[in-house]
Design a protein around this motif. Structure first.
Motif, mmCIF file in Angstrom:
data_model
loop_
_atom_site.group_PDB
_atom_site.id
_atom_site.type_symbol
_atom_site.label_atom_id
_atom_site.label_comp_id
_atom_site.label_asym_id
_atom_site.label_seq_id
_atom_site.Cartn_x
_atom_site.Cartn_y
_atom_site.Cartn_z
ATOM 1 N N VAL A 101 0.838 -1.200 0.000
ATOM 2 C CA VAL A 101 0.000 0.000 0.000
ATOM 3 C C VAL A 101 0.872 1.248 0.000
ATOM 4 C CG1 VAL A 101 -1.627 1.368 1.360
ATOM 5 C CG2 VAL A 101 -2.009 -1.074 1.062
ATOM 6 N N GLU A 102 1.875 1.283 0.870
ATOM 7 C CA GLU A 102 2.724 2.469 0.940
ATOM 8 C C GLU A 102 3.531 2.647 -0.339
ATOM 9 O OE1 GLU A 102 5.567 4.949 3.977
ATOM 10 O OE2 GLU A 102 4.890 2.937 4.542
ATOM 11 N N LYS A 103 4.042 1.569 -0.888
ATOM 12 C CA LYS A 103 4.807 1.661 -2.130
ATOM 13 C C LYS A 103 3.940 2.142 -3.287
ATOM 14 C CE LYS A 103 7.571 -1.096 -5.365
ATOM 15 N NZ LYS A 103 8.108 -2.462 -5.666
ATOM 16 N N GLY A 104 2.705 1.651 -3.366
ATOM 17 C CA GLY A 104 1.850 1.971 -4.500
ATOM 18 C C GLY A 104 1.133 3.297 -4.403
ATOM 19 N N THR A 105 0.886 3.780 -3.166
ATOM 20 C CA THR A 105 0.074 4.984 -3.005
ATOM 21 C C THR A 105 0.753 6.087 -2.196
ATOM 22 O OG1 THR A 105 -0.989 4.255 -0.944
ATOM 23 C CG2 THR A 105 -1.982 3.509 -3.012
ATOM 24 N N GLY A 106 1.802 5.751 -1.468
ATOM 25 C CA GLY A 106 2.434 6.724 -0.585
ATOM 26 C C GLY A 106 1.755 6.858 0.760
ATOM 27 N N THR A 107 0.692 6.099 0.984
ATOM 28 C CA THR A 107 -0.061 6.184 2.240
ATOM 29 C C THR A 107 0.454 5.146 3.224
ATOM 30 O OG1 THR A 107 -2.043 6.891 1.050
ATOM 31 C CG2 THR A 107 -2.356 6.036 3.276
ATOM 32 N N PRO A 108 0.882 5.556 4.405
ATOM 33 C CA PRO A 108 1.365 4.577 5.384
ATOM 34 C C PRO A 108 0.218 3.770 5.987
ATOM 35 C CG PRO A 108 1.338 6.760 6.358
ATOM 36 C CD PRO A 108 0.992 6.944 4.907
ATOM 37 N N VAL A 109 0.531 2.561 6.396
ATOM 38 C CA VAL A 109 -0.404 1.699 7.119
ATOM 39 C C VAL A 109 0.221 1.390 8.475
ATOM 40 C CG1 VAL A 109 -1.484 -0.580 7.222
ATOM 41 C CG2 VAL A 109 -1.444 0.678 5.068
#
Length: 322
Positions: free
Chosen positions: A280-288
Motif C-alpha cells: 500500500v505504501e509503495k503503491g500509493t504513498g499512504t502509510p499503514v
C-alpha cells in the motif's frame, strides 16, 4: 445570475457541460433516467447526504470544496467494501437565492473528485428548498466479485489503519476559529482523500473486515467488532496521530472521537499484514499502521494507555443523538 433567472432546465443544461459526454452505450444527464453499462456480477450501491448546518457551514466551506467532499465521502464508502467507484448521480435541494455560478462551482468540485478516480457523474435531480442539501448515490464494483464486509474479523487478526487520524477534526476546529495556518489540517477537513487506491491494493491481501473512519476511530472500530462478534485490544501509543494541532482537544482525543478522517480501518491475518502494508505504501504513498489485534467477543474493545487498559467507548457522530 440567480437560479431563479436561469431555471431548472437551464441549470441542467449548464451542469451537463461540466459532466461531459456519455460513454459508449450509456446515457447520462438529459433523460428520465441514466443508462449505464455494468459488468456482470456484484455491484456496490452507496448513498450519502450533506445537509447545510448539519454537515457543513457555507461560511467555512466554498462550493468547489463542498462538491469535492460530497463525492469523496461516497467514494470512501465504496472503498471500504473493497470496491472501485464507477458512476454517481447527484440530487440537489437548492435555495433559490444561490447563484448559477455557485452551483456550477459545486459541480466542478464533484467532477474533479470523480475524474481523479476515473468515475463519472451521470445524472440527478434539483429542487428548491429552505436549506442546501447535496445527496449523492454511487455505483461501484469489486475486483473478482469479492466483498469486504464489516463482519469477518477473527481473533488473532491485526487491526490496521491508513494514514493519520484526527487531522479533519483539527481542521474543523481551526476553521471555526478563523485559523487557516495549518493547511494540512484544513484541507483534510474540506477535501478528504477517499482511500480507493489503497483499498484496491489491500483487497489483494485478503483483509477479513474493513470500515471507513467517518464517525471517529473508536466508534467505527466498535461497529466493526460488533458486526464481527469479536473484541479488540488497541495500544494508544501505536495510533498514528497528528502533531501539535493547537486546538482545544488532544491528538488522541481527535483521533479516537473526532471523525471525518475517511481513512480505512481493517483487520488482516498477521501472515499477510506486513506485505500488505508495504505494498500500500509503495503503491500509493499512504502509510499503514497496525494499532492492535482482534480478540474474542468477551474481551470487548479495550485500549491500553501507558500499559493501563480501559474500555474504549464508541463515542462518535450520531445524527439522531447529536
Amino acid at each position: 445570475m440567480k437560479l431563479s433567472e436561469l431555471g431548472e432546465f437551464g441549470l441542467i443544461s449548464r451542469i451537463s457541460e461540466i459532466t461531459g459526454e456519455a460513454g459508449d452505450g450509456e446515457l447520462w444527464i438529459g433523460d428520465d433516467s441514466a443508462v449505464i453499462r455494468a459488468p456482470a456480477g456484484t455491484l456496490f450501491f452507496a448513498a450519502d447526504m450533506m445537509v447545510e448546518r448539519v454537515h457543513f457551514d457555507l461560511e467555512l466551506t466554498g462550493p468547489r470544496d463542498l462538491g469535492y467532499k460530497s463525492m469523496a465521502v461516497n467514494f470512501s464508502d465504496i472503498a471500504a467494501m473493497g470496491g472501485t467507484p464507477r458512476r454517481a448521480v447527484c440530487s440537489l435541494a437548492l435555495r433559490p437565492e444561490l447563484t448559477v455560478e455557485w452551483v456550477l462551482e459545486l459541480y466542478e468540485g464533484m467532477q474533479e473528485c470523480a475524474s481523479e478516480f476515473s468515475a463519472a457523474v451521470v445524472g440527478g435531480d434539483v429542487a428548491a428548498a429552505g436549506c442546501l442539501v447535496v445527496s449523492i448515490s454511487v455505483i461501484g464494483n469489486p475486483a473478482g466479485r469479492r466483498v469486504i464486509e464489516r463482519k469477518g474479523a477473527r481473533p488473532g487478526d491485526l487491526i490496521g489503519v491508513t494514514g493519520v487520524l484526527g487531522a479533519s477534526a483539527a481542521g474543523y476546529r481551526m476553521l471555526r476559529a478563523g485559523d487557516r495556518s495549518r493547511p494540512e489540517f484544513v484541507n483534510a477537513h474540506l477535501r478528504p482523500t477517499p482511500r480507493v487506491r489503497e483499498a484496491e491494493t489491500l483487497r489483494r491481501h485478503v483483509p477479513t473486515a474493513m470500515i471507513d473512519i467517518s464517525d471517529g476511530f473508536a466508534a467505527d472500530l466498535v461497529k466493526l467488532c460488533s458486526a464481527s462478534g469479536v473484541g479488540a485490544r488497541v495500544t494508544a501509543e501505536k495510533i498514528p496521530l497528528i502533531q501539535n494541532p493547537d486546538v482545544d482537544r488532544t491528538p488522541i482525543e481527535l483521533a479516537l472521537h473526532g471523525g471525518e478522517d475517511y481513512e480505512l480501518c481493517f483487520t488482516i491475518s498477521p501472515r499477510h499484514a506486513e506485505e500488505a502494508a508495504a505494498e500500500v505504501e509503495k503503491g500509493t504513498g499512504t502509510p499503514v499502521t497496525f494499532v492492535g489485534e482482534i480478540t474474542d467477543a468477551e474481551t470487548e474493545v479495550l485500549i491500553s494507555v501507558k500499559g493501563q487498559e480501559s474500555k474504549l467507548e464508541g463515542k462518535g457522530w450520531d445524527h439522531l443523538r447529536a
